[in-house]
Scaffold this active site. Structure first.
Site, PDB file in Angstrom:
ATOM      1  N   ILE A   1      -6.061  32.443 -31.071  1.00 29.25           N
ATOM      2  CA  ILE A   1      -7.415  32.557 -31.616  1.00 29.25           C
ATOM      3  C   ILE A   1      -7.458  32.272 -33.111  1.00 29.25           C
ATOM      4  CG2 ILE A   1      -9.450  34.024 -31.815  1.00 29.25           C
ATOM      5  CD1 ILE A   1      -8.693  33.324 -28.944  1.00 29.25           C
TER       6      ILE A   1
ATOM      7  N   LYS B   1     -17.956  48.618 -33.922  1.00 24.81           N
ATOM      8  CA  LYS B   1     -18.373  47.962 -35.161  1.00 24.81           C
ATOM      9  C   LYS B   1     -18.870  46.552 -34.881  1.00 24.81           C
ATOM     10  CE  LYS B   1     -15.688  45.496 -37.664  1.00 24.81           C
ATOM     11  NZ  LYS B   1     -14.751  44.835 -38.600  1.00 24.81           N
ATOM     12  N   ASN B   2     -18.140  45.808 -34.059  1.00 26.10           N
ATOM     13  CA  ASN B   2     -18.476  44.402 -33.838  1.00 26.10           C
ATOM     14  C   ASN B   2     -19.719  44.220 -32.980  1.00 26.10           C
ATOM     15  OD1 ASN B   2     -16.370  43.503 -35.420  1.00 26.10           O
ATOM     16  ND2 ASN B   2     -14.954  43.257 -33.702  1.00 26.10           N
TER      17      ASN B   2
ATOM     18  N   ASP C   1      -7.735  40.987 -31.412  1.00 24.34           N
ATOM     19  CA  ASP C   1      -7.793  42.196 -32.231  1.00 24.34           C
ATOM     20  C   ASP C   1      -6.847  43.293 -31.748  1.00 24.34           C
ATOM     21  OD1 ASP C   1      -9.569  41.193 -34.039  1.00 24.34           O
ATOM     22  OD2 ASP C   1     -11.323  42.235 -33.261  1.00 24.34           O
TER      23      ASP C   1
ATOM     24  N   ARG D   1     -17.185  39.394 -44.078  1.00 26.22           N
ATOM     25  CA  ARG D   1     -17.531  38.093 -43.514  1.00 26.22           C
ATOM     26  C   ARG D   1     -18.746  38.159 -42.594  1.00 26.22           C
ATOM     27  NH1 ARG D   1     -13.983  34.107 -44.521  1.00 26.22           N
ATOM     28  NH2 ARG D   1     -15.063  32.821 -42.999  1.00 26.22           N
TER      29      ARG D   1
ATOM     30  N   CYS E   1     -12.041  38.976 -45.256  1.00 22.98           N
ATOM     31  CA  CYS E   1     -10.996  39.028 -44.244  1.00 22.98           C
ATOM     32  C   CYS E   1      -9.921  38.010 -44.557  1.00 22.98           C
ATOM     33  CB  CYS E   1     -11.579  38.769 -42.857  1.00 22.98           C
ATOM     34  SG  CYS E   1     -10.470  39.234 -41.536  1.00 22.98           S
TER      35      CYS E   1
END
Length: 417
Positions: A326, A22-23, A304, A92, A116
């Site tokens: 992060i 997805k990213n 993640d 986002r 998010c």
């Protein structure tokens, strides 16, 4: 509202195929705006966030056709420079259209993003970078207004590496006059994947995968046909599932070169890992050993995967310390894991996890995408029934997750009211 119900205690075995990332897909789909023709993308996952970016591109004037995992984007008719709140609020990553619109149309009006619950995730990096390339920026009524008759190369430095910021400014610089240098750029594989696509379009970009990226602007870019890279976070989630359930899972369509931080940590827990090309086999050990984890920008351990790994440590032998560097507010899942019997203490950005003999099924509520995945994992190993609500978060980033787990032997089902 959908719920997922898991009956825990089953050892997972079998083969699972990883979907496209997805990213990686989101910025690559946005990069279509830089071309004046039809781009074809394969291995695109069917996710809520992907649907959101397709709706936004359509609103901007693109024509989109989908067949299975193939998506075609015809951007020749793009003429709308405004990304409205009702579309951007869903995700986002919608901010990724900002720079392509300025580069192509000379202006953009993009709503400040939503979508998010993890910290603030400021877009200051994007705006300062655009200003360095000659754009005029104004924030008015919840919108970013950016304009530049023609962007010019500039020197940009990130105080902290920003994945989305790097991607956005790469797209701006690709069509700018002159040379742009991005310092302390994000090194993630998804950034490199975008650069590969832009270079196939005709861009002149060097240094991807390093903190220093140089972009020599070109007059125009051409449509391409490319495949989306595998999702390293989905891969990691299934690797953890194998270790967690003491299972034996073969993972196909993976990219091991993107997973070093995860593979190293998982091996330290006692799992046996075999890598053969694009295939990874993970066999859980008899005992899960506790290890410490600190999330870091790539190639470090990914933020993640923090929630999923925390579940593994919650049933490990001994004490583990997990440090989140992060994002702030990324321990929201802890309260739900504690409802299932996890022994976790939070102090600032550090979680101390004392391994428990077992977890117990309970009603829990997902708070964000990766927290949702962690609760599914917890349910797989817990005694009894776990009922997870607000799983719409899960649909933003995992394609058919419960179906994939079911094929591996899990007792898991989705309940729709």
């Amino acid at each position: 509202m959908d719920r997922i119900i898991v009956e825990g205690g089953r050892r997972l075995t079998g083969t699972v195929e990883i979907s496209g990332a997805k990213n990686a897909a989101l910025p690559i789909l946005a990069s279509s705006l830089l071309t004046n023709g039809t781009c074809t993308y394969t291995n695109v996952p069917d996710l809520r966030d992907i649907q959101s970016i397709k709706e936004l591109l359509t609103h901007l004037g693109a024509k989109i056709e989908c067949q299975g995992t193939t998506v075609q984007v015809d951007a020749s008719g793009v003429n709308n420079h405004e990304a409205p709140y009702e579309l951007v609020r869903k995700m986002r990553a919608s901010i990724l259209v900002l720079c392509p619109l300025v580069a192509r149309l000379g202006r953009a009006r993009v709503s400040l993003p939503g979508g998010c619950a993890i910290g603030e995730r400021p877009i200051d990096f994007h705006l300062k970078g655009l200003e360095a390339m000659g754009a005029d920026i104004a924030l008015e009524h919840g919108y970013v207004n950016a304009s530049a008759p023609k962007l010019t190369g500039g020197s940009i430095y990130f105080d902290v590496p920003s994945v989305t910021g790097t991607e956005n400014l790469l797209m701006a610089a690709a069509l700018a006059d002159g040379t742009t240098r991005i310092g302390n750029a994000a090194c993630e594989p998804e950034v490199t994947a975008l650069v590969d696509v832009l270079n196939q379009m005709g861009a002149n970009i060097t240094g991807a995968g390093t903190p220093e990226i140089t972009i020599q602007g070109v007059p125009s870019l051409n449509p391409v046909s490319v495949s989306i890279i595998p999702d390293r976070i989905e891969t990691g989630t299934f690797m953890v599932a194998a270790a967690l359930t003491k299972g034996d899972i073969t993972i196909t369509n993976a990219e091991p070169s993107h997973l070093k931080g995860q593979l190293d940590k998982l091996a330290q827990t006692g799992a046996r890992i075999e890598v053969n090309g694009k295939v990874i086999r993970v066999v859980g050990g008899d005992t899960i050993k506790s290890v410490d984890v600190k999330t870091l920008p790539y190639p470090g351990f990914p933020t993640d995967m923090q929630a999923q790994f925390m579940v593994l440590m919650s049933v490990a032998s001994g004490l583990s310390i997990i440090t989140e560097t992060i994002f702030e507010n990324r321990f929201i899942h802890v309260s739900e894991l504690k409802r299932m019997g996890a022994d976790i203490t939070i102090s600032g950005n550090t979680a101390m996890v004392a391994g428990a003999p077992k977890l117990s099924g309970a009603p829990v509520m997902a708070s964000d995408l990766r927290a949702s995945a962690s609760l599914v994992l917890a349910g797989l190993v817990a005694d009894g029934t776990t009922e997870i609500s607000r799983v719409y978060h899960l649909d933003r980033g995992y394609e058919n997750l419960e179906e994939k787990f079911e094929r591996l032997g899990a007792s898991i089902r989705r309940v729709t009211p």
